[in-house]
Write a protein that holds these residues in place. Sequence first.
Motif, PDB file in Angstrom:
ATOM      1  N   THR A  62      15.207  25.955  45.312  1.00 25.79           N
ATOM      2  CA  THR A  62      16.260  26.675  44.600  1.00 25.79           C
ATOM      3  C   THR A  62      15.724  27.240  43.299  1.00 25.79           C
ATOM      4  O   THR A  62      14.721  26.748  42.762  1.00 25.79           O
ATOM      5  N   THR A  63      16.420  28.281  42.812  1.00 27.09           N
ATOM      6  CA  THR A  63      16.089  28.893  41.527  1.00 27.09           C
ATOM      7  C   THR A  63      17.369  29.410  40.898  1.00 27.09           C
ATOM      8  O   THR A  63      18.397  29.575  41.575  1.00 27.09           O
ATOM      9  N   LEU A  64      17.317  29.724  39.612  1.00 34.78           N
ATOM     10  CA  LEU A  64      18.480  30.188  38.864  1.00 34.78           C
ATOM     11  C   LEU A  64      18.343  31.689  38.600  1.00 34.78           C
ATOM     12  O   LEU A  64      17.281  32.154  38.170  1.00 34.78           O
ATOM     13  N   VAL A  65      19.417  32.439  38.880  1.00 33.02           N
ATOM     14  CA  VAL A  65      19.435  33.889  38.677  1.00 33.02           C
ATOM     15  C   VAL A  65      20.562  34.216  37.708  1.00 33.02           C
ATOM     16  O   VAL A  65      21.718  33.842  37.944  1.00 33.02           O
ATOM     17  N   LYS A  66      20.228  34.939  36.629  1.00 34.78           N
ATOM     18  CA  LYS A  66      21.219  35.365  35.633  1.00 34.78           C
ATOM     19  C   LYS A  66      21.339  36.887  35.682  1.00 34.78           C
ATOM     20  O   LYS A  66      20.331  37.594  35.654  1.00 34.78           O
ATOM     21  N   ILE A  67      22.591  37.379  35.760  1.00 34.86           N
ATOM     22  CA  ILE A  67      22.858  38.813  35.860  1.00 34.86           C
ATOM     23  C   ILE A  67      23.787  39.209  34.722  1.00 34.86           C
ATOM     24  O   ILE A  67      24.878  38.648  34.580  1.00 34.86           O
ATOM     25  N   SER A  68      23.341  40.167  33.913  1.00 34.94           N
ATOM     26  CA  SER A  68      24.157  40.672  32.808  1.00 34.94           C
ATOM     27  C   SER A  68      24.755  42.021  33.190  1.00 34.94           C
ATOM     28  O   SER A  68      24.109  42.838  33.841  1.00 34.94           O
ATOM     29  N   VAL A  69      26.011  42.257  32.780  1.00 37.86           N
ATOM     30  CA  VAL A  69      26.748  43.489  33.091  1.00 37.86           C
ATOM     31  C   VAL A  69      26.653  44.414  31.888  1.00 37.86           C
ATOM     32  O   VAL A  69      26.909  44.000  30.748  1.00 37.86           O
ATOM     33  N   GLU A  70      26.282  45.686  32.151  1.00 40.62           N
ATOM     34  CA  GLU A  70      26.139  46.678  31.087  1.00 40.62           C
ATOM     35  C   GLU A  70      27.389  47.553  31.027  1.00 40.62           C
ATOM     36  O   GLU A  70      27.933  47.961  32.063  1.00 40.62           O
ATOM     37  N   ASP A  71      27.820  47.837  29.799  1.00 39.71           N
ATOM     38  CA  ASP A  71      29.024  48.642  29.592  1.00 39.71           C
ATOM     39  C   ASP A  71      28.687  50.127  29.706  1.00 39.71           C
ATOM     40  O   ASP A  71      27.671  50.589  29.200  1.00 39.71           O
ATOM     41  N   ILE A  72      29.553  50.882  30.377  1.00 33.55           N
ATOM     42  CA  ILE A  72      29.434  52.338  30.458  1.00 33.55           C
ATOM     43  C   ILE A  72      30.807  52.940  30.252  1.00 33.55           C
ATOM     44  O   ILE A  72      31.844  52.256  30.350  1.00 33.55           O
ATOM     45  N   ASP A  73      30.818  54.240  29.934  1.00 36.37           N
ATOM     46  CA  ASP A  73      32.088  54.952  29.756  1.00 36.37           C
ATOM     47  C   ASP A  73      32.650  55.259  31.142  1.00 36.37           C
ATOM     48  O   ASP A  73      32.110  56.079  31.885  1.00 36.37           O
ATOM     49  N   GLU A  74      33.761  54.626  31.475  1.00 35.96           N
ATOM     50  CA  GLU A  74      34.335  54.766  32.811  1.00 35.96           C
ATOM     51  C   GLU A  74      35.506  55.745  32.798  1.00 35.96           C
ATOM     52  O   GLU A  74      36.184  55.909  31.778  1.00 35.96           O
ATOM     53  N   PRO A  75      35.763  56.395  33.913  1.00 35.06           N
ATOM     54  CA  PRO A  75      36.922  57.284  33.998  1.00 35.06           C
ATOM     55  C   PRO A  75      38.216  56.483  34.050  1.00 35.06           C
ATOM     56  O   PRO A  75      38.207  55.272  34.294  1.00 35.06           O
ATOM     57  N   PRO A  76      39.324  57.145  33.842  1.00 34.72           N
ATOM     58  CA  PRO A  76      40.611  56.439  33.901  1.00 34.72           C
ATOM     59  C   PRO A  76      40.841  55.812  35.270  1.00 34.72           C
ATOM     60  O   PRO A  76      40.364  56.299  36.295  1.00 34.72           O
ATOM     61  N   VAL A  77      41.582  54.738  35.251  1.00 34.74           N
ATOM     62  CA  VAL A  77      41.899  54.000  36.476  1.00 34.74           C
ATOM     63  C   VAL A  77      43.410  54.009  36.670  1.00 34.74           C
ATOM     64  O   VAL A  77      44.163  53.650  35.757  1.00 34.74           O
ATOM     65  N   PHE A  78      43.836  54.437  37.849  1.00 33.06           N
ATOM     66  CA  PHE A  78      45.260  54.464  38.164  1.00 33.06           C
ATOM     67  C   PHE A  78      45.738  53.061  38.546  1.00 33.06           C
ATOM     68  O   PHE A  78      44.956  52.220  39.017  1.00 33.06           O
ATOM     69  N   SER A  79      47.014  52.861  38.374  1.00 30.76           N
ATOM     70  CA  SER A  79      47.585  51.545  38.664  1.00 30.76           C
ATOM     71  C   SER A  79      47.699  51.283  40.150  1.00 30.76           C
ATOM     72  O   SER A  79      47.831  50.136  40.577  1.00 30.76           O
ATOM     73  N   ARG A  80      47.640  52.327  40.958  1.00 36.56           N
ATOM     74  CA  ARG A  80      47.723  52.168  42.406  1.00 36.56           C
ATOM     75  C   ARG A  80      46.644  53.028  43.068  1.00 36.56           C
ATOM     76  O   ARG A  80      46.191  54.015  42.489  1.00 36.56           O
ATOM     77  N   PRO A  81      46.289  52.668  44.300  1.00 40.54           N
ATOM     78  CA  PRO A  81      45.332  53.524  45.012  1.00 40.54           C
ATOM     79  C   PRO A  81      45.953  54.832  45.486  1.00 40.54           C
ATOM     80  O   PRO A  81      45.253  55.797  45.739  1.00 40.54           O
ATOM     81  N   TRP A  82      47.253  54.888  45.647  1.00 39.51           N
ATOM     82  CA  TRP A  82      47.990  56.099  46.018  1.00 39.51           C
ATOM     83  C   TRP A  82      49.458  55.875  45.686  1.00 39.51           C
ATOM     84  O   TRP A  82      49.900  54.737  45.466  1.00 39.51           O
TER      85      TRP A  82
END
Length: 789
Positions: free
Chosen positions: A367-387
């Motif tokens: 076994t080994t340990l894996v660390k993943i960091s999330v990078e911030d980007i400018d995202e487009p608007p997100v609607f409250s519903r898929p349709w």
Amino acid sequence: MRTYSLLTVLLWSCVFHVIRMMPSQKRTNKHSHSERITGLSENDGKTLHRTKRGWMWNQFFLLEEYTGSDTQYVGKLHTDQDKGDGNLKYILTGDGAGSLFIIDENTGDIHAAKKLDREEKSLYVLRAKAIDRKTGRQVEPESEFIIKIHDINDNEPKFTKDMYTASIPEMSGVGTSVIQVTATDADDANYGNSAKVVYSILQGQPYFSVDPETGIIKTALPDMSRENREQYQVVIQAKDMGGQMGGLSGTTTVNITLTDVNDNPPRFPQSTYQFSSPESAPPGTPLGRIKANDPDVGENAEIEYSISSGDGSDMFDIVTDKDTQEGIITVKKHLDFENKVLYTLRVEATNTHPDPRFLQLGPFKDTTLVKISVEDIDEPPVFSRPWYLIEVDEDAKEGSIIGQVVAQDPDIAKNAIKYSVDRHTDLDRIFNIYSGNGSLFISKPLDREETPWHNITVIATEINNPKQSSQIPVFIRILDINDHAPEFANYYETFVCENAKAGQLIQTVSAIDKDQPPRGHKFFFELVPEFTAQPNFSIVDNKDNTAGIMTKRNGYSRSKMSTYLLPVIIFDNDYPIQSSTGTLTIRVCACDSRGNMQSCNAEALLLPAGLSTGALVAILLCIIILLVLVVLFTALKRQRKKEPLIVSKDDVRDNIVTYNDEGGGEEDTQAFDIGTLRNPEAREESKMRRDVTPETIFQIRRTAPLWENIDVQDFIHRRLKENDLDPAAPPYDSLATYAYEGNDSIANSLSSLESLTTEGNQDYEYLSDWGPRFKKLADMYGGEDSDRD
């Protein structure tokens, strides 16, 4: 005498037996007389005679590979018929006679002319005969004898292969058989030890050994590891003469390979791995690779990677690259920097084909340990519903809000958002949206019967960064309102027979409605109230959205009434109730006894008046002739020749006539009203022509004032139309020319044509104020003194 004869017989018997018992290589036969044997042949019973041979020879064997300087003596042929006087000739035939073996034809001595090899040929079959030189006859019958070649150790053992290849699993025990090698010796195995082979190992100790008799190679050391050494080269010797001194030997090489077994577990070279991923990475995006090392090869080195634990086990996944045996870490779900910025995974690498013999060495995984960091980007608007699905009544008023879409900036900045409708999805601009809050409203009336569904796309865009935008589908369903009245489903051609009976069904009608009520259509039929008491027809509602038209009396007459109009009211059962009136045209026709229509023409109505078909045709022709005469008279009257405007011998139709005479100037007021030309702002009135006396006074048509429409093209078109419709215009083609220079100039009119309509003298002093461009004009019209002069 008897005693001497008996001794002679006994002596010959003893000699015969002694010769038979002697070894073959030193045996000497001597036949001195013939023996007569009497017997019966199997065929004819004739007496057979066998004469004993008188041949004598004393050698049958010959050593191979003779190296002496003289020819090797083989043996001697001799018969007791040979008196030594040279009268007999010995002849030798058979294998090698004359080439390998040479005979002295006088003495019968045989010699080997060449060196012989037993491995090539071990025995030779020869035939000998003796011939009388004088008579040429055989003195002895032809006899056959064999010469055998004695073997010597002149061939070394040879292996069946120059090089052997073998393999054995690593970690095998001592004495495990690897391969068997075989050597053969061409010498005679039945004669001495020349062909007895013994095996020994010259190279490859202490790892391997060989059985001296069988040539089987075996392992000599335990737990040999392929990872330490994979290839071995072993040299095996085969020696004849039982391995004794002086024996010949041969060698071969055996290449032995240790094959792999799964005796090593996988091991990660690092205890911790670091990776990063932008939050916009879609699912399935690879982030990096990790690999556990396994010294084994092939399927023994195949590794399966998995995530055993960690807070990112739901967000990430790992798959195995079968070609490189690496673990590929991929995104499993959408990441959100604002929600979580760091994930930790515990990754496990396991052998897929463990060997039960080596499980005691420990677990075959790591076994080994894996660390993943999330990078911030400018995202487009997100609607409250898929349709979005919005339902709206088709009678909704313009400007009514029918629904709302909501989107927000997922970033920490929470930028403001504006909304818009993709006009490619709403070409008729029926819907609109408030850019600030995403409320959709109606811009035009709706009609469910024309378009029951509208599929539009709404775009949400960040105000500070217009490049960041997203779209969402909005499905708008138009709900039905009972706004259409039912009507007849078809155009019905209805007839009733003259001999119809009361209560007879003559037509079944049905209705349709463009609306779609949720409970289905339900129609009701009845006659217009004014016709409910009419005695001719009635309507019966069948309660299934159809109705039947029934007769109310017996017999109908075409001569009295050929067509009946029956208005029918159709109601629906939705709210609000809608109704319409449809009129059925019922013709009265002649039918046969079965009710089949035969004729409904008007000709049948005229026959009772006593007019035949020929009379009717004659009357019709007279009417047509009268109409033709009237038309011709009218046309001739209209084409009556008038006095031409221009007296000329040539026909001026389709020609342009050029007038070169000069007018009378301002004093000539007979043909035209000069005052109108002087003042273009004067109201236009249709003037009668002064040079031609009109025969008929037509009503004057008012035309649009010139100043109300200053478009030249429209002005010319109007004048052209007036000219075409003018009844007083000449009947032949003419050219009407119109020119218009416009009005409302800041300089007003400079023409003296207005002198007749203007009181007093004109003042042209203002021309001096217009600048140097109008200086010449001001000098011409500026001073009264100059005019007087």
